[in-house]
Design an enzyme around this catalytic site. Structure first.
Site, mmCIF file in Angstrom:
data_model
loop_
_atom_site.group_PDB
_atom_site.id
_atom_site.type_symbol
_atom_site.label_atom_id
_atom_site.label_comp_id
_atom_site.label_asym_id
_atom_site.label_seq_id
_atom_site.Cartn_x
_atom_site.Cartn_y
_atom_site.Cartn_z
ATOM 1 C CG ASP A 140 -6.024 6.241 -2.155
ATOM 2 O OD1 ASP A 140 -7.216 6.571 -2.232
ATOM 3 O OD2 ASP A 140 -5.457 5.999 -1.077
ATOM 4 C CB SER A 196 -9.661 4.826 -4.315
ATOM 5 O OG SER A 196 -8.853 3.754 -3.899
ATOM 6 N NE ARG A 251 -12.041 1.152 0.266
ATOM 7 C CZ ARG A 251 -11.156 1.867 0.967
ATOM 8 N NH1 ARG A 251 -9.875 1.660 0.805
ATOM 9 N NH2 ARG A 251 -11.565 2.752 1.853
ATOM 10 C CG ASP A 285 -9.436 4.452 4.483
ATOM 11 O OD1 ASP A 285 -9.929 4.358 3.343
ATOM 12 O OD2 ASP A 285 -8.383 5.071 4.729
ATOM 13 C CE LYS A 331 -5.984 1.219 -1.500
ATOM 14 N NZ LYS A 331 -5.884 0.738 -0.107
ATOM 15 C CG ASP A 341 -2.279 0.719 0.879
ATOM 16 O OD1 ASP A 341 -2.286 1.947 1.088
ATOM 17 O OD2 ASP A 341 -3.257 0.120 0.418
ATOM 18 C CG ASP A 342 0.595 6.033 0.837
ATOM 19 O OD1 ASP A 342 1.557 6.238 0.074
ATOM 20 O OD2 ASP A 342 -0.161 6.935 1.241
HETATM 21 C C1 GLA Z 1 -6.454 6.069 1.769
HETATM 22 C C2 GLA Z 1 -6.991 4.703 1.354
HETATM 23 C C3 GLA Z 1 -6.442 3.628 2.281
HETATM 24 C C4 GLA Z 1 -4.923 3.641 2.245
HETATM 25 C C5 GLA Z 1 -4.403 5.021 2.605
HETATM 26 C C6 GLA Z 1 -2.903 5.141 2.406
HETATM 27 O O1 GLA Z 1 -6.954 6.462 3.002
HETATM 28 O O2 GLA Z 1 -8.389 4.688 1.344
HETATM 29 O O3 GLA Z 1 -6.931 2.355 1.901
HETATM 30 O O4 GLA Z 1 -4.488 3.259 0.972
HETATM 31 O O5 GLA Z 1 -5.027 6.041 1.817
HETATM 32 O O6 GLA Z 1 -2.415 6.401 2.707
#
Ligand code: GLA
Length: 434
Positions: A157, A189, A214, A218, A155, A78-79
């Site tokens: 975002d 997202s 999404r 979250d 993914k 992820d991030d």
């Molecule tokens: C957003 C996304 C999360 C995650 C964070 C990472 O909030 O919805 O799922 O990926 O960013 O910073």
């Protein structure tokens, strides 16, 4: 003339569909975010920070502890994986402290074990965590970089971009990924940044450009969070449900089973409600130390079978009773189905009495499996039965195709399994799934 029309029509279909052939059933795997975020210092705690080590450890567990064979094949970053600066050619690069071997090394590690690697990007100037984003001028470059690295899923975002940029960027990234020639699953997202509902969100278009998306906020490590997300999706089931199907899924976010916030009953509830929803199953937990109870829920073959049903129809909430019991239902292939009885109560187990007929099942005899207790019963549509549902827990039933009562008896000697020969299907005392 006809040929030309047919050609035109098929060309049109090709440009309208995300035809990467991926994710015909909801994708399954592991995703770092909920459990690991990004702010733990790798020098202090190399096993618990976003790093090469963490993803390799999870890959080892997925491939050695029976997860991969059940379908959990994606390992998703992820991030916070990127360097703060792009390279001289303007390409994203991994933070060399966290990922000394770079992303290609991790991709090879996954592929060598029959797994797939997912990565995270952001349509905007920055990721939500403040790392470099993918602005409109960088879409093709970033798609190409991910493909060259051997990435299998993205993914994307939506922090730090506006609605206009998103409306241009998300479809363009879809095209750019397809143009690389590498099959890359695409998680958008976008709807979550536009409130998740029409008219701002166009679910027909999403199904054409993304494999999953999404829709909502979250997930966090708490029962409140699981329940509020579940309630949003089921409240809006008539709007979001029809958008789902093979290759395109609503994503209520990660499974937090095996973390700190859920009891065993609540863990079964998340698993059952996500399976009925045809949701992607991305765990965000520590597979090195997961409890045997949590593992048994996540590895339950029957609930995975329900989730992964090839027909890919998203299930729905049928009833919300005053007693605090909800009933959910998902139609499955070969005329089978799944039912969930979920309790919102907080006092004690509640005995809910119903029959398949009352839940709109057609006349016939059904074999019913209770997925988490492994009890089996044979029920006529008219037979009352009782489920005992724990507070914040579920009873999940897998229901066979109906058979006509008469046929069973006529063929009992030849084909009928033992339980179908009983003549006592209309028991005075309703059978119960405890
Ligand atoms: C957003 C996304 C999360 C995650 C964070 C990472 O909030 O919805 O799922 O990926 O960013 O910073």
């Amino acid at each position: 003339m006809h040929l030309a029309v047919a050609f035109l029509a098929s060309a049109l279909v090709c440009t309208l569909a995300l035809d990467n052939g991926l994710m015909r059933t909801p994708p399954m795997g592991w995703l770092a975010w909920e459990r690991y975020r990004c702010d733990i210092d790798c020098e202090l705690d190399p096993k618990n920070c976003i790093s090469e080590n963490l993803f390799m450890d999870m890959a080892d567990r997925l491939s050695e502890d029976g997860w991969r064979e059940l379908g959990y094949v994606y390992v998703n970053i992820d991030d916070c994986w990127a360097s703060m600066d792009r390279d001289k050619q303007g390409r994203l690069q991994a933070d060399p402290k966290r990922f000394p071997g770079g992303i290609p090394k991790l991709a090879r590690y996954m592929h060598d074990r029959g797994l797939k690697l997912g990565i995270y990007g952001d349509m905007g100037t920055h990721t939500c965590g403040g790392y470099p984003g993918t602005t409109l001028d960088k879409i093709e470059t970033d798609a190409q970089t991910f493909a060259e690295w051997g990435v299998d899923m993205l993914k994307l975002d939506g922090c730090y971009s506006n609605a206009t940029e998103q409306a241009e960027g998300y479809p363009r990234m879809s095209k750019a990924l397809n143009a690389t020639g590498r099959p890359i699953g695409y998680s958008c997202s976008w709807p979550a940044y536009q409130g998740g509902l029409p008219p701002k969100v166009n679910y027909t278009q999403l199904g054409e450009i993304c494999n999953l998306w999404r829709n909502y906020g979250d997930i966090q490590d708490s029962w409140d969070s699981v329940l509020s997300i579940s309630d949003w999706f089921y409240k809006n089931q008539d709007v979001v449900g029809p958008a789902a199907g093979p290759g395109r899924w609503n994503d209520p976010d990660m499974l937090i089973i095996g973390d700190f916030g859920l009891s065993m009953d609540q863990s079964r509830s998340q698993m059952a409600l996500w399976a009925i929803m045809a949701a992607p199953l991305f765990m965000s937990n520590d597979l090195r130390t997961i409890s045997s109870g949590a593992r048994a829920i996540l590895q339950n073959k029957m609930v995975i079978g329900i989730s992964q049903d090839p027909m890919g129809v998203q299930g729905k909430r049928l009833l919300m009773k005053k007693s605090g019991i909800d009933v959910y239902w998902r139609p499955l292939s070969e005329n089978t189905s799944a039912l969930v009885f979920f309790s919102r109560r907080n006092d004690m187990p509640y005995r809910y009495q119903t029959s398949l007929g009352k839940l709109n099942y057609t006349a016939g005899t059904y074999k019913v499996f209770s997925v988490f207790t492994e009890k089996v019963a044979t029920l006529k549509d008219t037979s009352d039965f009782v489920v005992s549902v724990n507070p914040t827990g579920v009873v999940l039933l897998y229901v066979s195709a109906p058979a006509k009562h008469r046929q069973f008896h006529a063929n009992a000697k030849l084909h009928g399994p033992a339980y179908f020969r009983h003549d006592d299907l209309d028991n005075a005392i309703p059978p119960s799934f405890l």
